[in-house]
Design a protein around this motif. Sequence first.
Motif, PDB file in Angstrom:
ATOM      1  N   SER A  97       0.818  -1.212   0.000  1.00  0.00           N
ATOM      2  CA  SER A  97       0.000   0.000   0.000  1.00  0.00           C
ATOM      3  C   SER A  97       0.855   1.267   0.000  1.00  0.00           C
ATOM      4  O   SER A  97       0.319   2.376   0.017  1.00  0.00           O
ATOM      5  CB  SER A  97      -0.958   0.006   1.192  1.00  0.00           C
TER       6      SER A  97
ATOM      7  N   GLY B   1       4.377   3.341  -1.758  1.00  0.00           N
ATOM      8  CA  GLY B   1       5.298   3.403  -2.878  1.00  0.00           C
ATOM      9  C   GLY B   1       6.127   4.662  -2.799  1.00  0.00           C
ATOM     10  O   GLY B   1       6.062   5.410  -1.824  1.00  0.00           O
TER      11      GLY B   1
ATOM     12  N   GLU C 245       7.190   8.245  -4.791  1.00  0.00           N
ATOM     13  CA  GLU C 245       6.856   9.201  -5.830  1.00  0.00           C
ATOM     14  C   GLU C 245       8.068  10.095  -6.040  1.00  0.00           C
ATOM     15  O   GLU C 245       8.664  10.567  -5.073  1.00  0.00           O
ATOM     16  CB  GLU C 245       5.647  10.029  -5.390  1.00  0.00           C
TER      17      GLU C 245
ATOM     18  N   GLU D 246       1.293   6.897   0.137  1.00  0.00           N
ATOM     19  CA  GLU D 246       0.350   5.798   0.277  1.00  0.00           C
ATOM     20  C   GLU D 246      -0.381   5.647  -1.049  1.00  0.00           C
ATOM     21  O   GLU D 246      -0.893   6.612  -1.610  1.00  0.00           O
ATOM     22  CB  GLU D 246      -0.647   6.075   1.397  1.00  0.00           C
ATOM     23  N   LEU D 247      -0.401   4.427  -1.576  1.00  0.00           N
ATOM     24  CA  LEU D 247      -1.010   4.166  -2.871  1.00  0.00           C
ATOM     25  C   LEU D 247      -2.529   4.060  -2.764  1.00  0.00           C
ATOM     26  O   LEU D 247      -3.057   3.537  -1.786  1.00  0.00           O
ATOM     27  CB  LEU D 247      -0.452   2.871  -3.455  1.00  0.00           C
ATOM     28  N   THR D 248      -3.218   4.546  -3.794  1.00  0.00           N
ATOM     29  CA  THR D 248      -4.668   4.396  -3.860  1.00  0.00           C
ATOM     30  C   THR D 248      -4.997   2.947  -4.211  1.00  0.00           C
ATOM     31  O   THR D 248      -4.113   2.171  -4.620  1.00  0.00           O
ATOM     32  CB  THR D 248      -5.268   5.311  -4.941  1.00  0.00           C
TER      33      THR D 248
ATOM     34  N   GLU E  21      -3.939   2.183  -7.702  1.00  0.00           N
ATOM     35  CA  GLU E  21      -2.492   2.042  -7.879  1.00  0.00           C
ATOM     36  C   GLU E  21      -1.981   0.688  -7.395  1.00  0.00           C
ATOM     37  O   GLU E  21      -0.923   0.244  -7.819  1.00  0.00           O
ATOM     38  CB  GLU E  21      -1.762   3.169  -7.148  1.00  0.00           C
ATOM     39  N   GLN E  22      -2.737   0.033  -6.523  1.00  0.00           N
ATOM     40  CA  GLN E  22      -2.323  -1.269  -6.008  1.00  0.00           C
ATOM     41  C   GLN E  22      -2.775  -2.417  -6.903  1.00  0.00           C
ATOM     42  O   GLN E  22      -2.316  -3.537  -6.745  1.00  0.00           O
ATOM     43  CB  GLN E  22      -2.882  -1.474  -4.599  1.00  0.00           C
TER      44      GLN E  22
END
Length: 92
Positions: free
Chosen positions: A10, A12, A14, A31-33, A36-37
């Motif tokens: 969850s 990554g 940027e 924190e990935l949406t 995005e996961q």
Amino acid sequence: MFGERVEDPSFGKESLVDVRTLETLASHTVELTDAEQQPTGSSIYEAARLSGERWPTPLIIEMARVTEGGAPAWRVTTCDTETNEHSVTTVK
């Protein structure tokens, strides 16, 4: 424990990168949406190709993972360099 990195899907990284030199200008953990996961049907390269980008215009200015119709997709924003008009396309 003992400094080992714990992988969490969850989160990554940027980064803001200079496209001319590929130098990393800034980078931070995000924190990935949900979108995005999830794996998408097309890679980022395929989504860029399908977006209609071509030289000298329109040029991609942003790509983001989104959920559309319950499925993950790429939202591609392009800019017409002659008119400075932005367009948004969704690629699945």
